[in-house]
Design a protein around this motif. Structure first.
Motif, PDB file in Angstrom:
ATOM      1  N   SER A  39    -104.292  15.005 -29.003  1.00 24.98           N
ATOM      2  CA  SER A  39    -105.180  15.927 -29.711  1.00 24.98           C
ATOM      3  C   SER A  39    -105.287  15.589 -31.194  1.00 24.98           C
ATOM      4  CB  SER A  39    -104.679  17.361 -29.540  1.00 24.98           C
ATOM      5  OG  SER A  39    -103.414  17.547 -30.171  1.00 24.98           O
ATOM      6  N   ARG A  40    -104.260  14.979 -31.757  1.00 25.38           N
ATOM      7  CA  ARG A  40    -104.292  14.607 -33.170  1.00 25.38           C
ATOM      8  C   ARG A  40    -105.166  13.392 -33.428  1.00 25.38           C
ATOM      9  NH1 ARG A  40     -98.439  13.342 -34.168  1.00 25.38           N
ATOM     10  NH2 ARG A  40     -99.314  12.359 -36.037  1.00 25.38           N
ATOM     11  N   PHE A  41    -105.180  12.449 -32.506  1.00 20.43           N
ATOM     12  CA  PHE A  41    -105.897  11.199 -32.726  1.00 20.43           C
ATOM     13  C   PHE A  41    -107.222  11.123 -31.972  1.00 20.43           C
ATOM     14  CE2 PHE A  41    -101.579  10.186 -33.948  1.00 20.43           C
ATOM     15  CZ  PHE A  41    -101.742   9.345 -35.050  1.00 20.43           C
ATOM     16  N   HIS A  42    -107.353  11.938 -30.920  1.00 23.43           N
ATOM     17  CA  HIS A  42    -108.577  11.897 -30.116  1.00 23.43           C
ATOM     18  C   HIS A  42    -109.770  12.420 -30.924  1.00 23.43           C
ATOM     19  CE1 HIS A  42    -111.236  12.000 -26.712  1.00 23.43           C
ATOM     20  NE2 HIS A  42    -111.417  13.318 -26.837  1.00 23.43           N
ATOM     21  N   LYS A  43    -110.905  11.735 -30.823  1.00 26.65           N
ATOM     22  CA  LYS A  43    -112.111  12.128 -31.549  1.00 26.65           C
ATOM     23  C   LYS A  43    -113.198  12.599 -30.593  1.00 26.65           C
ATOM     24  CE  LYS A  43    -111.472   8.869 -35.400  1.00 26.65           C
ATOM     25  NZ  LYS A  43    -112.104   7.752 -36.163  1.00 26.65           N
ATOM     26  N   HIS A  44    -113.988  13.556 -31.076  1.00 23.76           N
ATOM     27  CA  HIS A  44    -115.141  14.004 -30.299  1.00 23.76           C
ATOM     28  C   HIS A  44    -116.248  12.956 -30.407  1.00 23.76           C
ATOM     29  CE1 HIS A  44    -113.455  17.923 -29.416  1.00 23.76           C
ATOM     30  NE2 HIS A  44    -113.142  18.070 -30.686  1.00 23.76           N
ATOM     31  N   PRO A  45    -117.175  12.931 -29.439  1.00 24.36           N
ATOM     32  CA  PRO A  45    -118.255  11.934 -29.493  1.00 24.36           C
ATOM     33  C   PRO A  45    -119.036  11.981 -30.796  1.00 24.36           C
ATOM     34  CG  PRO A  45    -118.204  12.995 -27.347  1.00 24.36           C
ATOM     35  CD  PRO A  45    -117.224  13.736 -28.212  1.00 24.36           C
ATOM     36  N   GLY A 163    -122.128  13.618 -22.252  1.00 26.14           N
ATOM     37  CA  GLY A 163    -121.944  12.295 -21.665  1.00 26.14           C
ATOM     38  C   GLY A 163    -122.671  11.149 -22.330  1.00 26.14           C
ATOM     39  N   THR A 164    -123.922  11.344 -22.757  1.00 26.62           N
ATOM     40  CA  THR A 164    -124.664  10.245 -23.373  1.00 26.62           C
ATOM     41  C   THR A 164    -124.001   9.807 -24.674  1.00 26.62           C
ATOM     42  OG1 THR A 164    -126.681  11.241 -22.456  1.00 26.62           O
ATOM     43  CG2 THR A 164    -126.944   9.474 -24.056  1.00 26.62           C
ATOM     44  N   ALA A 165    -123.657  10.793 -25.511  1.00 25.06           N
ATOM     45  CA  ALA A 165    -122.969  10.479 -26.768  1.00 25.06           C
ATOM     46  C   ALA A 165    -121.583   9.917 -26.500  1.00 25.06           C
ATOM     47  CB  ALA A 165    -122.883  11.721 -27.650  1.00 25.06           C
ATOM     48  N   TYR A 166    -120.943  10.383 -25.417  1.00 21.55           N
ATOM     49  CA  TYR A 166    -119.611   9.880 -25.069  1.00 21.55           C
ATOM     50  C   TYR A 166    -119.664   8.386 -24.749  1.00 21.55           C
ATOM     51  CZ  TYR A 166    -115.596   8.876 -22.049  1.00 21.55           C
ATOM     52  OH  TYR A 166    -114.497   8.304 -21.470  1.00 21.55           O
ATOM     53  N   VAL A 167    -120.636   7.978 -23.943  1.00 18.20           N
ATOM     54  CA  VAL A 167    -120.754   6.563 -23.581  1.00 18.20           C
ATOM     55  C   VAL A 167    -121.012   5.726 -24.833  1.00 18.20           C
ATOM     56  CG1 VAL A 167    -122.164   4.876 -22.338  1.00 18.20           C
ATOM     57  CG2 VAL A 167    -121.513   7.016 -21.226  1.00 18.20           C
ATOM     58  N   TYR A 168    -121.924   6.186 -25.668  1.00 22.49           N
ATOM     59  CA  TYR A 168    -122.225   5.467 -26.914  1.00 22.49           C
ATOM     60  C   TYR A 168    -120.981   5.354 -27.795  1.00 22.49           C
ATOM     61  CZ  TYR A 168    -123.969   4.628 -31.627  1.00 22.49           C
ATOM     62  OH  TYR A 168    -124.149   4.118 -32.902  1.00 22.49           O
ATOM     63  N   SER A 169    -120.267   6.467 -27.938  1.00 26.45           N
ATOM     64  CA  SER A 169    -119.081   6.486 -28.802  1.00 26.45           C
ATOM     65  C   SER A 169    -117.983   5.588 -28.257  1.00 26.45           C
ATOM     66  CB  SER A 169    -118.558   7.922 -28.937  1.00 26.45           C
ATOM     67  OG  SER A 169    -119.543   8.776 -29.479  1.00 26.45           O
ATOM     68  N   LEU A 170    -117.809   5.608 -26.941  1.00 27.91           N
ATOM     69  CA  LEU A 170    -116.765   4.783 -26.331  1.00 27.91           C
ATOM     70  C   LEU A 170    -117.047   3.301 -26.558  1.00 27.91           C
ATOM     71  CD1 LEU A 170    -114.215   5.392 -24.488  1.00 27.91           C
ATOM     72  CD2 LEU A 170    -115.639   4.596 -22.602  1.00 27.91           C
ATOM     73  N   LEU A 171    -118.301   2.908 -26.375  1.00 23.52           N
ATOM     74  CA  LEU A 171    -118.656   1.497 -26.502  1.00 23.52           C
ATOM     75  C   LEU A 171    -118.564   1.004 -27.944  1.00 23.52           C
ATOM     76  CD1 LEU A 171    -121.728   1.315 -24.081  1.00 23.52           C
ATOM     77  CD2 LEU A 171    -119.417   0.450 -23.680  1.00 23.52           C
ATOM     78  N   THR A 172    -118.770   1.888 -28.896  1.00 19.46           N
ATOM     79  CA  THR A 172    -118.725   1.482 -30.309  1.00 19.46           C
ATOM     80  C   THR A 172    -117.463   1.966 -31.012  1.00 19.46           C
ATOM     81  OG1 THR A 172    -119.951   3.484 -30.963  1.00 19.46           O
ATOM     82  CG2 THR A 172    -121.243   1.518 -30.483  1.00 19.46           C
ATOM     83  N   GLY A 173    -116.509   2.524 -30.253  1.00 23.80           N
ATOM     84  CA  GLY A 173    -115.368   3.176 -30.877  1.00 23.80           C
ATOM     85  C   GLY A 173    -114.047   2.433 -30.854  1.00 23.80           C
ATOM     86  N   TYR A 174    -114.026   1.189 -30.393  1.00 21.56           N
ATOM     87  CA  TYR A 174    -112.769   0.431 -30.401  1.00 21.56           C
ATOM     88  C   TYR A 174    -112.328   0.196 -31.847  1.00 21.56           C
ATOM     89  CZ  TYR A 174    -113.361  -0.528 -25.412  1.00 21.56           C
ATOM     90  OH  TYR A 174    -113.493  -0.402 -24.054  1.00 21.56           O
ATOM     91  N   GLN A 175    -111.055   0.449 -32.111  1.00 23.38           N
ATOM     92  CA  GLN A 175    -110.536   0.361 -33.476  1.00 23.38           C
ATOM     93  C   GLN A 175    -109.138  -0.241 -33.466  1.00 23.38           C
ATOM     94  OE1 GLN A 175    -110.560   4.279 -35.218  1.00 23.38           O
ATOM     95  NE2 GLN A 175    -112.688   4.694 -34.614  1.00 23.38           N
ATOM     96  N   PRO A 176    -108.697  -0.742 -34.622  1.00 22.33           N
ATOM     97  CA  PRO A 176    -107.291  -1.168 -34.739  1.00 22.33           C
ATOM     98  C   PRO A 176    -106.381   0.040 -34.546  1.00 22.33           C
ATOM     99  CG  PRO A 176    -108.607  -2.052 -36.535  1.00 22.33           C
ATOM    100  CD  PRO A 176    -109.473  -1.037 -35.842  1.00 22.33           C
TER     101      PRO A 176
END
Length: 277
Positions: A39-45, A163-176
C-alpha cells in the motif's frame, strides 16, 4: 402481544447494529491499520484520456488498428486473445479481404487435424477462426515464462479497476527499485519492479522497450507512450466491442423516457383539467 415481541426483537437488533457501528468506528480511530509495504509503494493508474471515454465517447478506429498491430507484434508472443475471432476485425475498419490477409498471415497458425493421417497439424487462419494462442497449453506457457502463466487479454480491461488506464500505466510504469523498498519485497530472479502492479513485482519483462518498436501504417510516431495507449484502447475494444451500440441504446432509451414522461404529464393535465378539487 405479538406486536410487542416483534418490536422488542427489532429494537434489540437495532441496538446491536448501533453498538457494532460505534465499536468499529472507535477501533478504526484508536487502532488504525498498519499500512503494508504494497500500500505504501503501490500507485493508482495514471490519468490518461481516450476518445471512447464518457457517455458520448466513441472508438477511434485508427487507434484500434494501431493497437492491434502492437498486440500482434509484441503482446501476442505471450498473451492469448481467445474471445476474439479474426472476422471481428472488420469492426475496426478492415475490409473482408484485409481480414482474410490478417488471418492468413498471423504468425501462429491455427491447430487442426491432417485429414489424410488424422494426426494433429496446423493451418493458416481463416476469418472464422479465433485468434490462436501462442502456446499449446498451460504447461508450455509456464515453461516459456519462468513458470508464470501469461493471462488471456480478451477481458483484461474489464477485470481490472479503471482497466484501460491500468493497462497503459502498467506498460509504461516499469521503474528502478526504490532504495527504501524492504529487502523482502524486492524483485527476485525473473521479476521486475512495477508500482502499478498489485504486489509490485511482475514476472512480465517490459514488453515496450523503446520507440519505433512497431511501424504504424498511418505514419503515427510509435513512441512507447503511444504504443501503450493504442494497445490499451484496443484491449478496451476486445472487452467491450459493443460499447458504442450500448451508449447509443442508452441515450435512445433516455430520450424515450423523457418524451414518455412529458406526454404522461400532459395527458394527466388534460384529463383532470375540468375536475374541481
Amino acid at each position: 402481544m405479538v406486536r410487542l415481541i416483534a418490536g422488542l426483537v427489532g429494537l434489540f437488533f437495532s441496538g446491536m447494529l448501533l453498538i457494532s457501528f460505534v465499536t468499529g468506528a472507535y477501533t478504526a480511530v484508536t487502532e488504525p491499520a498498519t499500512p503494508t509495504v504494497e500500500s505504501r509503494f503501490h500507485k493508482h493508474p495514471k490519468k490518461v484520456s481516450f476518445k471512447h471515454d464518457g457517455p458520448f465517447g466513441h472508438y477511434d478506429k485508427a487507434q484500434l488498428q494501431r493497437g492491434l498491430k502492437v498486440y500482434a507484434e509484441v503482446c501476442s508472443a505471450c498473451h492469448s486473445l481467445n474471445q476474439i475471432a479474426f472476422r471481428n476485425f472488420e469492426d475496426l475498419g478492415y475490409s473482408e479481404d484485409e481480414v482474410k490477409a490478417i488471418a492468413k498471415g498471423w504468425k501462429t497458425e491455427v491447430p487442426s487435424i491432417n485429414p489424410e493421417t488424422g494426426e494433429p497439424a496446423t493451418r493458416p487462419g481463416l476469418p472464422s477462426d479465433k485468434i490462436p494462442a501462442p502456446f499449446a497449453n498451460e504447461t508450455a506457457a509456464r515453461a516459456a515464462n519462468n513458470n508464470a502463466l501469461p493471462p488471456d487479454l480478451s477481458l483484461m480491461t474489464k477485470a481490472r479497476h479503471n482497466g484501460t488506464a491500468y493497462v497503459y500505466s502498467l506498460l509504461t510504469g516499469y521503474q528502478p527499485v526504490p532504495a527504501s523498498l524492504p529487502k523482502e519485497n524486492r524483485p527476485g530472479t525473473g521479476l521486475h519492479y512495477n508500482p502499478y502492479f498489485a504486489n509490485l513485482n511482475l514476472a512480465m519483462a517490459p514488453p515496450l522497450t523503446g520507440d519505433d518498436q512497431v511501424t504504424f501504417d498511418d505514419g503515427t510516431k510509435a513512441t512507447k507512450e503511444q504504443m501503450a495507449k493504442d494497445v490499451a484502447a484496443f484491449l478496451t475494444w476486445t472487452a467491450e466491442p459493443k460499447m458504442e451500440a450500448r451508449k447509443t441504446a442508452g441515450w435512445a432509451s433516455l430520450v424515450f423516457l423523457i418524451i414518455f414522461t412529458a406526454l404522461t404529464y400532459l395527458s394527466y393535465r388534460t384529463i383532470w383539467a375540468d375536475k374541481k378539487h
